[in-house]
Each structure stands twice: as C-alpha cells, then as structure tokens.
Write a protein that holds these residues in place. Structure first.
Motif, mmCIF file in Angstrom:
data_model
loop_
_atom_site.group_PDB
_atom_site.id
_atom_site.type_symbol
_atom_site.label_atom_id
_atom_site.label_comp_id
_atom_site.label_asym_id
_atom_site.label_seq_id
_atom_site.Cartn_x
_atom_site.Cartn_y
_atom_site.Cartn_z
ATOM 1 N N ALA A 208 -57.038 -63.735 67.220
ATOM 2 C CA ALA A 208 -55.920 -64.544 66.301
ATOM 3 C C ALA A 208 -56.761 -65.299 65.122
ATOM 4 O O ALA A 208 -57.666 -65.776 65.673
ATOM 5 N N ARG A 209 -56.175 -64.945 64.010
ATOM 6 C CA ARG A 209 -56.847 -65.597 62.916
ATOM 7 C C ARG A 209 -55.915 -66.051 61.801
ATOM 8 O O ARG A 209 -55.258 -65.192 61.364
ATOM 9 N N GLN A 210 -56.313 -67.474 61.217
ATOM 10 C CA GLN A 210 -55.330 -67.827 60.198
ATOM 11 C C GLN A 210 -56.416 -68.388 58.950
ATOM 12 O O GLN A 210 -57.560 -68.846 59.237
ATOM 13 N N GLN A 211 -56.100 -68.171 57.612
ATOM 14 C CA GLN A 211 -56.789 -68.827 56.894
ATOM 15 C C GLN A 211 -56.084 -68.647 55.261
ATOM 16 O O GLN A 211 -55.264 -67.815 55.210
ATOM 17 N N ASP A 212 -56.342 -69.748 54.600
ATOM 18 C CA ASP A 212 -55.568 -69.801 53.139
ATOM 19 C C ASP A 212 -56.103 -68.722 52.212
ATOM 20 O O ASP A 212 -57.466 -68.139 52.557
ATOM 21 N N GLY A 213 -55.598 -68.053 51.658
ATOM 22 C CA GLY A 213 -56.008 -67.136 50.600
ATOM 23 C C GLY A 213 -56.567 -67.729 49.391
ATOM 24 O O GLY A 213 -56.534 -69.023 49.233
ATOM 25 N N GLN A 214 -57.456 -66.980 48.405
ATOM 26 C CA GLN A 214 -58.099 -67.689 47.534
ATOM 27 C C GLN A 214 -57.324 -68.081 46.544
ATOM 28 O O GLN A 214 -57.367 -69.237 45.858
ATOM 29 N N GLN A 215 -56.132 -67.195 46.277
ATOM 30 C CA GLN A 215 -55.217 -67.692 45.212
ATOM 31 C C GLN A 215 -54.327 -68.818 45.605
ATOM 32 O O GLN A 215 -53.868 -68.771 47.026
ATOM 33 N N ARG A 216 -53.905 -69.658 44.645
ATOM 34 C CA ARG A 216 -53.062 -70.757 45.215
ATOM 35 C C ARG A 216 -51.858 -70.438 45.784
ATOM 36 O O ARG A 216 -51.213 -69.266 45.405
ATOM 37 N N THR A 217 -51.493 -71.212 46.958
ATOM 38 C CA THR A 217 -50.166 -70.716 47.703
ATOM 39 C C THR A 217 -50.154 -69.607 48.746
ATOM 40 O O THR A 217 -49.179 -69.410 49.145
ATOM 41 N N THR A 218 -51.598 -68.795 48.645
ATOM 42 C CA THR A 218 -51.207 -67.638 49.369
ATOM 43 C C THR A 218 -52.094 -67.934 50.780
ATOM 44 O O THR A 218 -52.761 -68.857 51.056
ATOM 45 N N GLU A 219 -51.596 -67.057 51.668
ATOM 46 C CA GLU A 219 -52.017 -67.204 52.998
ATOM 47 C C GLU A 219 -52.482 -65.993 53.727
ATOM 48 O O GLU A 219 -51.850 -64.942 53.388
ATOM 49 N N GLN A 220 -53.247 -65.957 54.679
ATOM 50 C CA GLN A 220 -53.362 -64.729 55.554
ATOM 51 C C GLN A 220 -53.510 -64.852 57.088
ATOM 52 O O GLN A 220 -53.891 -65.885 57.366
ATOM 53 N N GLU A 221 -52.885 -64.159 57.847
ATOM 54 C CA GLU A 221 -52.808 -64.482 59.313
ATOM 55 C C GLU A 221 -52.896 -63.101 59.818
ATOM 56 O O GLU A 221 -52.408 -62.120 59.326
ATOM 57 N N ARG A 222 -53.702 -62.774 61.089
ATOM 58 C CA ARG A 222 -53.933 -61.820 61.918
ATOM 59 C C ARG A 222 -53.942 -62.012 63.331
ATOM 60 O O ARG A 222 -54.482 -62.863 63.734
ATOM 61 N N LEU A 223 -53.245 -60.855 63.970
ATOM 62 C CA LEU A 223 -53.206 -60.911 65.649
ATOM 63 C C LEU A 223 -53.677 -59.605 65.638
ATOM 64 O O LEU A 223 -52.947 -58.581 65.314
ATOM 65 N N THR A 224 -54.457 -59.318 66.868
ATOM 66 C CA THR A 224 -55.058 -57.911 67.204
ATOM 67 C C THR A 224 -55.193 -57.871 68.642
ATOM 68 O O THR A 224 -55.585 -58.917 69.421
ATOM 69 N N PHE A 225 -54.678 -56.915 69.254
ATOM 70 C CA PHE A 225 -54.698 -56.474 70.656
ATOM 71 C C PHE A 225 -55.174 -55.151 70.669
ATOM 72 O O PHE A 225 -54.369 -54.363 70.385
ATOM 73 N N ALA A 226 -56.300 -54.870 71.483
ATOM 74 C CA ALA A 226 -56.974 -53.617 71.403
ATOM 75 C C ALA A 226 -57.489 -53.431 72.951
ATOM 76 O O ALA A 226 -58.633 -53.542 73.201
ATOM 77 N N PRO A 227 -56.383 -52.855 73.980
ATOM 78 C CA PRO A 227 -57.041 -52.404 75.312
ATOM 79 C C PRO A 227 -57.433 -50.922 75.335
ATOM 80 O O PRO A 227 -56.806 -50.365 74.528
ATOM 81 N N SER A 228 -58.588 -50.821 76.042
ATOM 82 C CA SER A 228 -58.706 -49.323 76.223
ATOM 83 C C SER A 228 -59.396 -49.248 77.814
ATOM 84 O O SER A 228 -59.900 -50.140 78.259
ATOM 85 N N VAL A 229 -59.173 -47.821 78.353
ATOM 86 C CA VAL A 229 -59.544 -47.659 79.805
ATOM 87 C C VAL A 229 -60.454 -46.333 79.384
ATOM 88 O O VAL A 229 -59.881 -45.352 78.987
ATOM 89 N N THR A 230 -61.592 -46.180 80.134
ATOM 90 C CA THR A 230 -62.186 -45.099 80.497
ATOM 91 C C THR A 230 -62.344 -44.698 82.015
ATOM 92 O O THR A 230 -62.554 -45.330 82.753
#
Length: 703
Positions: A208-230
């Motif tokens: 889970a990640r959040q951060q302001d964008g470089q340009q004024r008023t912009t933002e970025q957010e990410r949620l990643t979920f990656a399970p695997s089985v062998t």
C-alpha cells in the motif's frame, strides 16, 4: 556463474547487485567474493528473456542485461522507468512526472510496452490503459535490445523490457518494508514465502502506497496484492498458479505544458518544477488490473521438456484530463480542452514452448519450438469539450479549481471504439554449441488480425487489419582465450499497421525493422573487470508518412538508428565497485517522400548521447554507500528540429545499513541537486518537466 559477470558485462549500471541472487544486504565482502557469488535461485519454469532458454547474458550473442531485486531495492525503484535510469542505449523518463505508463526509447525508438514473466502486459497500442507491475513484486528486470519479434511477435524495433515475478520458495522468509519520503510518501509492504506442504510452496506480496504528485494538486495511490503457489507434482512436473491484482485509485496522467515557460523564459519567467496545466476538479486517472495465470512445466526426459505460460487479463481505467490548444497572444493564458476516456480490456495470452536437447558429432543443439496465441478485446468511450465551456488557465498565476464538473459540456464530442485483436505465432529456434562457439538462429511466422468498430460522433467506421509476417534472427558468439568473446547478430521485428495508401489504394503492410549488431564481451580471469561494447545499425522500414497537411498517406518512410554502447565495470581494491556507461547514437529520418523536409531530422524523445557512472563503496559489512551521476544529452523539440531540449546532468545517492541479519535501513536521494530541467518535448505546445529531488527512507525487517 559469477554474480556480476553478466550484469556488469552487459552495461550493468550498479555492479554490486547480484543477478537473480537471493535477497540480502550484500555487506562488505571482498570484491572477488562479491563478483563470484553463485547464482542459484531459479524456478523450474524460468527461461531468460533473450533466448527463452538458460543461455545467460554473458554467453548470449546479443545485448541482453539482467538487473535483480537487490539493485531495485537499493535504489528504491518503484517503476520500470526508474529502473532504466542507468541503462545504456535507453532514454528513460521522457515524461518522468507521468505515472500511468512507462515511456522510454530503446536505441532511438519509442516504447510503452513491457512484459511480465515472459508474456506481454497486454495493451491495444492506441489508448491509455496500460497495465503496470510494481517493482516490489519483481524479481528482476531483463532488457533485450534490438528487434525481438522472432520470439515475441509484434514489438517496437528498439527492444523490450521483461519483469520477472518473485517466485515461491521452499524456505520460510518474510520481509516487511516501511517507507517514508518527500512529497508525503507513505508505504507499507509485505513479502512472505515458504512451504505450505511437502510439495507446495507459496508466496504472498502486498503493498500500500500513497504520495503527492509532483504537479500541484495531484496525488498517487497504489494497492497491490500478488499471491502465488507452486506445486511440485513430481520430480519432473511443476505447476505455478499466480494472481496479480493492482488498484491505482489515483495516478498522474499526461498533462503537458508549452515550451514558453518551460524551455524558454516567458514574460513572467520560468515555471517551477511543480507547474500544472490541469484542474483539480477535472483531474483523475484510476486504474484496476487483475491478471490470473499459471506456468506448467514438465520434463519428459533429460532432453525433452515442455513449458506452458498462460495469463488472463481484465482491467479498466477512467481518466478525466485536459490538453492544451496553445497559448493566447499574451503568452501566459493557456487554452484548454477537457476530455474523458473510459476504457476496459480483457485478454489472454498463452505461450507453449517445447525444448529439446540434442547431441550430434560433438555439437549440442538446444532446439525450441513455440506456439503463442493472444487475444485482446478493448471497449473505449471518449468524450471531449473541444474547448466549449472549458476555462483557460493563467500559467503566471494559475487557478487549479476552475472547472465545474456538473456544467462542463464534456459530450460536445462523443466517440466509442470496440477493438478486437488476435495474434498467432509459430516459432523455431536452434541454439548450437560447438566448443567455444555458440550460434542462435530462429524463425517465426505471425498472423495478426484486428477489427476496430468505431463511432465518431454518430458516424460509424470500421477498420480491419489482416497481416502476416515472417521474422528471423541469426547470431553467433565465440569465446577466445583470455575472456574475450566477440559476437555478431542480425534480427528483425514487425508492428501491425492500419490504413490504406492514399496514392495506390492498397492496404498497408506491417511496419518492419532489421538490425545488424557487432560487439564483444570481456571478463577478466578474476571477474574483477567486465567490459562490453556494441555497435548497431537499426532501420525501421515501411513507415507510414504523410504530407504536412495530412491529406495524403503512403508507406515507404524509413528511420535509421546507428551507434555504439560501451560499459566498463570493475572493482578497485577490496571495497569499491564502479560501473561506467557511454552511448552515442545517430538517429534520423532517412526517407520520407511526402515530406522531404523531415529527411535527415532526428525524431523527438531521443537523446543521442548519454553517459553514466555509478560507484558502490562497502564501508563495512554493514554499511554500503553508493552514488551516481547520469548525463542525458539534448533531444529535439519537434519533428522539424527547429530547436533542442537542453541536456541535463543529475546526481543520485543511496545508503544501505544493516543493523543485523534482520533489520536494514535504506536511504536514497534522486536528483540530489534538485535540478530544474525539461525532460522532453513533442512540439512547442507539449513539453514535460523533469523529476524534482526525491528523498526516501525505508526500513526492512526480515524474519
């Protein structure tokens, strides 16, 4: 295999990182030990990007490089764009402030396309929905330069980037990463793996990640979920099931600025690095991607094995954004159009690989027979104000909250597209080894079909493509006594092309490319000096060209890129590793009968000169201090080459300190001097500022 032998030799930029080695702090081991650590972490389904075999980069007769997860973690890389900052032959981050795709040029040719675990991250090549895989879920980034169609089908001519997935392991390990940084960066990530039974291993990655964008008023957010089985079904059979889910509720779309105020000083001066031409009330890019796949690997015998690699992709993205219509007469008021894109894609790709090992009179043949099929359906809804009711923005004194979503006439122009694309490829490769000589030869035939059923403001249109193409590759490398290995290669690629020649009425053929490359690789006996040098001549042919008024189109344009790449990696004493890279290219339009003024001009996005230097100093077994300098030469401001975007030089810093076997602290600074620069321009109305200084601190806890 030496830990750094194939990283450093092939333009590796951070020499202390181990390719495909187990994750770890590295420490201050003597230089020779750092370089000679054995590479021993491979899944049964792993085959390298360059040949879809076990042929490692140092042995391969081509420009082929691997960068592992330790390197990515050291530099706190989140994206492919960031990972390519120190790679020779690549102009990275043309739009460094944009996060919705990774845009870069390889050997002078633009690419948006990445691969994940040997399969394409499916993209229709026309719109904005481009799946991305976060670097935290990536075991390595593999870069193959030059045409790649003989193994991968339709592809841009410059090369490809493949992210390999982190695989389940049989030993229980858990990594927890917390990260803080500038622009209000906050991140929490977990990577855990281990046995789930006698024959089953698992891996679970979450972020889970959040951060302001470089340009004024912009933002970025990410949620990643990656399970695997062998599941190791037996000594000869394994099955890997994997899911990759990523939700990006906030991303930063491409909103360019004019050259006046960025490249050139305006009446009000120059714009700051956080300048923004968009509007907070109409600025959104949200994307959700689900990829479900499997890898089935079975060895029929010691000499015959089969790998089936499958992935299904389902994704959607919604974008609200603006683009500019140029500056008003006052040189500060930017006229804007507002637009919307609503996109959905669903597709699948399956690659079947049958590998056979043969011996005949002292000659070894590793034969690969492949059948690849992929299909992608895309539904797009596009809306545009065409300027109606869209307020302009005063760049000298911007108001980023002018648009009223309820009254914005976004339906002034309406367009929809239903795109169906399929590709079927059959390929054959023979990897021949005789004493010190290795030869790789391959052929592939592709059948590509596409249908685009569009509605342009009530006017229906249908575009169809039905094209076949045969591509080839032949390459050889010979290892001489003393560690010198000269090589030569020839390779081809193609890209499907839609449309009709306005002069002849004939349907366009695929755009093709061919490359001749020659070079050498050198590794000293102690592996403390690694050198690679390559010269290439790459020509893109059957390019669709047009008259300046866009009233005529034909298909006989050509663009040529030729140049050289040099990399030197070495150890100085017991504690210092250094890698230096240099690239010089000459990229130009060599034929354009409908607009001869462009002949001899260099395309936009391309920096023809690049250089970089990175050093790792192992102060102790706990502390590593790293730093780098990267130079990106000037690029063109427009297709007519009326002016240039100036070159720039940036400095980076990275520190890694291991408190013990469990806890490690990382600290990085990108663009240490906080230099203001223009990353690239496509014309005088569309420029993108470069990435400002970024400071990040992370704490890794391993259990």
């Amino acid at each position: 295999m030496a830990r750094n032998s194939w990283l450093g030799v092939l333009a590796m930029t951070l020499p202390a990182a181990g390719a495909m080695a187990a994750d770890g702090a590295g420490g201050g081991a003597p230089a020779q030990d750092r370089l000679l650590e054995e590479v021993n972490v491979y899944g049964s389904g792993y085959r390298t990007t360059g040949t879809k075999s076990r042929l490692m980069p140092f042995e391969a007769p081509m420009s082929f490089e691997i960068y592992d997860s330790e390197l990515l973690e050291l530099r706190q890389v989140d994206s492919v764009n960031e990972a390519l900052r120190y790679v020779s032959g690549i102009t990275p981050e043309n739009r460094s402030t944009v996060t919705i795709f990774d845009q870069y040029t390889i050997r002078g040719f633009e690419s948006y396309r990445n691969y994940y675990d040997g399969l394409p991250l499916q993209y229709n090549g026309l719109w904005n929905l481009v799946p991305q895989v976060d670097a935290f879920a990536t075991a390595s980034i593999e870069i193959l330069k030059g045409p790649t169609s003989v193994l991968y089908g339709s592809a841009p001519p410059g090369g490809m980037v493949n992210q390999t997935a982190k695989q389940p392991r049989g030993q229980a390990e858990t990594l927890v990463r917390t990260r803080l940084g500038s622009a209000s960066l906050r991140e929490l990530a977990v990577d855990t793996t281990g046995p789930a039974g006698d024959s089953v291993n698992y891996r679970l990655i979450a972020l889970a990640r959040q951060q302001d964008g470089q340009q004024r008023t912009t933002e970025q957010e990410r949620l990643t979920f990656a399970p695997s089985v062998t599941w190791q079904a037996g000594s000869d059979t394994s099955l890997n099931l994997n899911l990759y889910y990523q939700n990006d509720p906030e991303m930063i779309p491409s909103t360019p600025l004019p050259a006046l105020g960025t490249r050139y000083g305006a009446s009000y001066g120059r714009l700051d690095a956080d300048a923004y031409a968009g509007d907070a009330n109409w600025a959104k890019f949200e994307r959700e991607v689900t990829m479900l796949g499997y890898k089935f690997n079975h060895a029929f015998s010691d000499s015959v094995s089969f790998l089936q690699n499958f992935r299904y992709t389902d994704a959607d993205a919604l974008q609200n954004n603006t683009y500019n219509r140029g500056l008003a007469a006052d040189g500060r008021t930017l006229l804007r159009n507002a637009y919307l894109t609503d996109e959905e894609i669903s597709g699948l790709v399956v690659d079947n690989q049958l590998a056979l090992t043969l011996q005949h009179r002292g000659v070894a043949h590793n034969v690969l027979v492949g059948l690849e099929y992929q299909t992608l359906d895309s539904d797009i809804r596009y809306r545009d104000t065409f300027g109606a009711g869209t307020p302009a923005i005063d760049l000298a004194s911007p108001d980023h909250r002018q648009i009223n979503r309820r009254t914005l006439p976004i339906d002034t122009y309406r367009q929809s597209n239903d795109i169906e694309q399929t590709q079927l490829g059959i390929y054959l490769q023979d990897e021949i080894r005789w004493q010190a000589l290795t030869v790789v030869a391959g052929l592939r035939h592709d059948s590509y079909e596409s249908t685009d059923a569009a509605d342009f403001a009530g006017a229906p249109a249908r575009t169809e493509i039905d094209q076949d193409e045969l591509t080839a590759r032949a390459a050889a490398i010979y290892t001489l006594a003393g560690g010198v290995a000269p090589y030569v290669s020839y390779s081809e690629s193609f890209e499907p092309t839609s449309g009709v020649d306005s002069l002849t009425g004939a349907a366009f053929e695929p755009t093709t490319a061919r490359q001749i490359e020659a070079g050498f690789k050198y590794r000293s006996a102690g592996a403390d000096l690694l050198i690679t040098a390559a010269y290439f001549d790459l020509r893109k042919e059957n390019v669709v060209v047009n008259t300046p008024d866009f009233m005529q189109f034909t298909q006989n344009g050509e663009v040529q890129s030729q140049g050289g790449e040099l990399s030197v990696s070495g150890s100085i004493g017991e504690k210092l590793d250094i890698t230096a890279n240099f690239t010089h290219m000459d990229v130009s339009v060599t034929d354009n009968p409908l607009d001869p003024a462009l002949v001899g001009r260099t395309p936009v996005w391309v920096a023809e000169k690049q250089a970089s230097l990175w050093a790792d100093y192992f102060v102790s077994t706990a502390l590593r201090v790293s730093g780098g300098v990267r130079y990106i030469g000037e690029s063109q401001i427009d297709a007519q080459n009326t002016d240039t975007v100036p070159s720039y030089t940036l400095f980076d810093l990275a520190l890694s300190y291991a408190f013990n076997d469990s806890y490690r602290l990382g600290f990085t600074v990108s663009n240490l001097g906080d230099k203001d620069y223009v990353g690239a321009c496509s014309d005088v109305n569309n420029c993108w500022l470069g990435a400002e200084r970024s400071v990040e601190l992370n704490l890794n806890a391993a259990f």
